[in-house]
Design a protein around this motif. Structure first.
Motif, PDB file in Angstrom:
ATOM      1  N   ARG A 272      -1.388 -79.187   4.656  1.00  0.00           N
ATOM      2  CA  ARG A 272      -0.623 -78.972   3.431  1.00  0.00           C
ATOM      3  C   ARG A 272      -1.413 -78.122   2.438  1.00  0.00           C
ATOM      4  O   ARG A 272      -0.873 -77.221   1.796  1.00  0.00           O
ATOM      5  N   TRP A 273      -2.711 -78.402   2.306  1.00  0.00           N
ATOM      6  CA  TRP A 273      -3.553 -77.621   1.398  1.00  0.00           C
ATOM      7  C   TRP A 273      -3.604 -76.155   1.824  1.00  0.00           C
ATOM      8  O   TRP A 273      -3.563 -75.258   1.000  1.00  0.00           O
ATOM      9  N   GLN A 274      -3.704 -75.934   3.143  1.00  0.00           N
ATOM     10  CA  GLN A 274      -3.763 -74.565   3.633  1.00  0.00           C
ATOM     11  C   GLN A 274      -2.463 -73.816   3.320  1.00  0.00           C
ATOM     12  O   GLN A 274      -2.476 -72.621   3.009  1.00  0.00           O
ATOM     13  N   LYS A 275      -1.353 -74.522   3.381  1.00  0.00           N
ATOM     14  CA  LYS A 275      -0.068 -73.903   3.040  1.00  0.00           C
ATOM     15  C   LYS A 275      -0.024 -73.527   1.564  1.00  0.00           C
ATOM     16  O   LYS A 275       0.502 -72.465   1.197  1.00  0.00           O
ATOM     17  N   ILE A 276      -0.587 -74.373   0.710  1.00  0.00           N
ATOM     18  CA  ILE A 276      -0.613 -74.085  -0.728  1.00  0.00           C
ATOM     19  C   ILE A 276      -1.387 -72.799  -0.998  1.00  0.00           C
ATOM     20  O   ILE A 276      -0.932 -71.933  -1.760  1.00  0.00           O
ATOM     21  N   VAL A 277      -2.558 -72.638  -0.375  1.00  0.00           N
ATOM     22  CA  VAL A 277      -3.351 -71.436  -0.648  1.00  0.00           C
ATOM     23  C   VAL A 277      -2.720 -70.195  -0.018  1.00  0.00           C
ATOM     24  O   VAL A 277      -2.854 -69.091  -0.548  1.00  0.00           O
ATOM     25  N   GLN A 278      -2.009 -70.368   1.108  1.00  0.00           N
ATOM     26  CA  GLN A 278      -1.304 -69.216   1.690  1.00  0.00           C
ATOM     27  C   GLN A 278      -0.209 -68.730   0.750  1.00  0.00           C
ATOM     28  O   GLN A 278      -0.063 -67.524   0.513  1.00  0.00           O
ATOM     29  N   GLU A 279       0.565 -69.664   0.217  1.00  0.00           N
ATOM     30  CA  GLU A 279       1.640 -69.281  -0.705  1.00  0.00           C
ATOM     31  C   GLU A 279       1.071 -68.647  -1.973  1.00  0.00           C
ATOM     32  O   GLU A 279       1.630 -67.675  -2.495  1.00  0.00           O
ATOM     33  N   ALA A 280      -0.057 -69.170  -2.461  1.00  0.00           N
ATOM     34  CA  ALA A 280      -0.690 -68.589  -3.648  1.00  0.00           C
ATOM     35  C   ALA A 280      -1.211 -67.193  -3.352  1.00  0.00           C
ATOM     36  O   ALA A 280      -1.121 -66.291  -4.191  1.00  0.00           O
TER      37      ALA A 280
END
Length: 237
Positions: free
Chosen positions: A124-132
């Motif tokens: 989930r954290w990796q998805k957050i930084v990808q979207e950012a």
């Protein structure tokens, strides 16, 4: 202009295929139409313009020469904090240019993770930084590592290494004045409860130099963002 990251290598006048989630986002969420142009970052960090096809594929039109990344790597080692504050830290530090984020658990860390829960959180954290990264048009996605114990932090040493410590504010060791431009950097930020004296001694033995982020006591997420912002300002000056 919308931006997506793909794993494959892109080539001009060839098609690339977004994954199912990206295709849904482009066609159903932002409602891109056939023929519209978007930015594509391939698996090698190359930047291209592409044209959306009716079947969801993207025709690569041309390569774009640009550099939006910091000139050297910046690793943030941060004590885990609760919920939305941690998500906010990930997003904002990504926007500011951090290369890697390493969560850690220590004696004063409120958040405790173990087992299967850790893997799901990390995804989930990796998805957050990808979207950012997509939102701020970065050409690289920061890596969010699995949480470690504080004693393992020396796995992430750079050419210069610091730990933010509130007592250092009285000594004048400001982070921004200690940083040397052109050298990779690791900065360690504590959790809500800060560090114990024993933990600071341990970090110093591992090669980390104490520094201050100023005279005021900052919340954990504010300290992380301030440190990344200061480091980026020095690196890009």
């Amino acid at each position: 202009m919308q931006q997506i990251f793909i794993q494959q290598k892109a080539e001009v006048q060839n098609f690339v295929e977004p994954d199912a989630q990206q295709r849904h986002h482009l066609q159903r969420v932002v409602r891109m139409k056939e023929g519209e142009i978007l930015r594509v970052i391939d698996g090698q960090g190359q930047v291209f313009s592409g044209q959306l096809n009716t079947d969801g594929r993207i025709l690569i039109l041309e390569q774009i020469q640009e550099d939006r990344e910091l000139p050297v790597s910046l690793t943030l080692v941060a004590g885990l904090i609760k919920g939305e504050r941690w998500d906010w830290l990930l997003q904002k530090c990504t926007e500011l240019g951090v290369s890697r984020i390493v969560p850690f658990q220590s004696s004063r860390t409120v958040v405790k993770l173990d087992g299967e829960k850790v893997d799901k959180k990390q995804q989930r954290w990796q998805k957050i930084v990808q979207e950012a990264s997509q939102q701020c048009k970065r050409t690289q996605i920061p890596q969010v590592c699995l949480p470690i114990a504080l004693r393992e932090v020396d796995q992430y040493l750079s050419e210069q290494n610091f730990v933010a410590y509130e007592d250092e504010a009285l000594q004048g060791g400001l982070f921004s004045t200690l940083l040397e431009k052109g050298r990779s950097t690791t900065i360690v930020i504590g959790p809500e409860g800060g560090f114990s004296p024993a933990e600071i001694a341990q970090l110093q033995a591992q090669g980390f130099r104490c520094c201050s982020l100023g005279k005021r006591i900052l919340r954990a997420e504010t300290a992380a963002i301030a440190a990344v912002c200061l480091a980026a300002a020095v690196m890009e000056a």
